[in-house]
Design an enzyme around this catalytic site. Structure first.
Site, PDB file in Angstrom:
ATOM      1  N   GLY A 196     -39.764 104.510 -46.885  1.00  0.00           N
ATOM      2  CA  GLY A 196     -38.631 103.717 -47.347  1.00  0.00           C
ATOM      3  C   GLY A 196     -39.010 102.715 -48.426  1.00  0.00           C
ATOM      4  O   GLY A 196     -38.147 102.196 -49.112  1.00  0.00           O
ATOM      5  N   LYS A 197     -40.315 102.418 -48.534  1.00  0.00           N
ATOM      6  CA  LYS A 197     -40.790 101.413 -49.487  1.00  0.00           C
ATOM      7  C   LYS A 197     -39.942 100.150 -49.395  1.00  0.00           C
ATOM      8  O   LYS A 197     -39.639  99.503 -50.391  1.00  0.00           O
ATOM      9  CB  LYS A 197     -40.833 101.977 -50.908  1.00  0.00           C
ATOM     10  CG  LYS A 197     -41.777 103.175 -51.008  1.00  0.00           C
ATOM     11  CD  LYS A 197     -41.923 103.741 -52.392  1.00  0.00           C
ATOM     12  CE  LYS A 197     -42.939 104.880 -52.446  1.00  0.00           C
ATOM     13  NZ  LYS A 197     -42.557 106.111 -51.714  1.00  0.00           N
ATOM     14  N   ARG A 198     -39.585  99.744 -48.179  1.00  0.00           N
ATOM     15  CA  ARG A 198     -38.743  98.582 -47.968  1.00  0.00           C
ATOM     16  C   ARG A 198     -39.522  97.315 -48.306  1.00  0.00           C
ATOM     17  O   ARG A 198     -40.752  97.278 -48.197  1.00  0.00           O
ATOM     18  CB  ARG A 198     -38.229  98.534 -46.525  1.00  0.00           C
ATOM     19  CG  ARG A 198     -37.283  99.696 -46.164  1.00  0.00           C
ATOM     20  CD  ARG A 198     -36.145  99.841 -47.150  1.00  0.00           C
ATOM     21  NE  ARG A 198     -35.063 100.698 -46.687  1.00  0.00           N
ATOM     22  CZ  ARG A 198     -34.721 101.855 -47.247  1.00  0.00           C
ATOM     23  NH1 ARG A 198     -35.394 102.352 -48.272  1.00  0.00           N
ATOM     24  NH2 ARG A 198     -33.697 102.547 -46.786  1.00  0.00           N
TER      25      ARG A 198
END
Lengths: 229, 229
Positions: free
Chosen positions: A103-105
């Site tokens: 998600g590369k949040r």
């Protein structure tokens, strides 16, 4: 990270299979069946992807230790796609796979806590704690510094989860920022690598890996060697 | 960005209202009504938030030009929360509000295109293009360099949308990376500010603003002044 290492050892395979579904890759019999049920809608597309993922997971579960669904490919089908993401994660875990949500949040404080709850933890609804996407690990973007990472660590500890922080990415333009050298002689990616070391140091498992992994693109083997030092 | 500037001028107010719903902030009569319908579940919580947002938007629409829903607070309620995010965006736009989706999304190539489709564009399901979350602008994290930003630009142009890239964030640890100085004497945040200038230069609107805005935390007014030069 111990669970991932054990899965890699058991299956004698370090491969993570990406689950990045593009609608055009899905066999037409699956698409037709889904459209017959839900129409040529986001819901129909999301259903076709879920059935495709079930097939992939059935085929992969005995061979690979982990799968990595990429959020963007689910998000593009809206909440219907996110429902497929959740169902895919559950199905993969039932089949014994370790699930890394790609998600590369990134955010800070209570906002990052909300992402941590969504992807690795539980959300409180009145007196009940409810697991949400509940992956085994989540990829995160570290540009915001420690404030963006610290909120994940207690949830990782409590629920035996891990994170992977972007350090040196595989894309051609990753050098625009990541390879630049600071006044102390260290590049941005080495600086972030050191921060990952710090963030993870309290959580080293029995195989020597902490709960904070580093994403290093395989297109840059020299940088990987440098970071391992 | 012209639509945002016009909304600010019309309402004589540059304020963006955050829509970052925490369940505990929502009046109990709204929560009770939602739980009566859907149970004390993620769906019940997501419904309570939607009703709360309707009330907020009704109260704000005449006063503020824009709202900024924060994805994390919706994502923590799973796909049910994402359904509320979509419905909130639609409702705000119907009431004439400009909607900035605060997602801090980031990835590269076709994956970033998928985020662009999700939040600003349309997703193709067979022969039909379907708008998904369809905000007016999206916040993005620029750590991956141009490869993470370029995929957004054609969609911004085609559909009159904008992005805001993180440059200097407001959190205490933002200095860990962002304030560090590269060998050329520029800090990381100034370097990213210059990239934003490049990414946006083809798209300057009638008020002088491009489609690529910079997020600069108001806690750092000196840095804001520096970036404006």
């Amino acid at each position: 990270m111990d669970r991932l290492i054990e899965a890699i050892r058991t299956k004698k395979n370090p491969t993570v299979a990406g689950l990045d579904p593009k609608l055009s890759y899905i066999p037409s019999f699956l698409r037709k069946a889904a459209y017959a049920k839900y129409g040529k809608t986001l819901e129909g597309a999301a259903e076709a992807i879920l059935q495709f993922n079930h097939g992939l997971i059935d085929a992969l579960a005995a061979i690979v230790p982990a799968v990595k669904p990429q959020c963007a490919y689910y998000e593009q089908f809206g909440w219907q796609g996110m429902r497929t993401l959740e169902a895919t994660i559950r199905y993969a875990q039932q089949k014994g796979l370790y699930v890394i949500i790609d998600g590369k949040r990134n955010d800070i404080g209570t906002t990052m806590e909300a992402y941590a709850k969504a992807h690795l933890g539980t959300t409180e609804v009145e007196e009940t704690q409810i697991p949400v996407f509940d992956g085994d690990a989540l990829t995160v973007n570290p540009y915001l510094g420690s404030d963006g990472i610290q909120p994940l660590l207690p949830i990782c500890k409590e629920r035996d989860k891990s994170i992977f922080a972007l350090v040196k990415t595989s894309n051609p333009s990753s050098g625009e920022l990541q390879d630049r050298t600071f006044a102390d002689g260290k590049t941005l990616y080495v600086t972030i690598g050191s921060l990952c070391e710090d963030w993870g140091k309290e959580s080293r498992g029995q195989y020597g890996y902490s709960r904070v992994g580093a994403v290093v693109g395989a297109t840059y083997p020299a940088q990987l060697g440098e970071l391992r030092k």
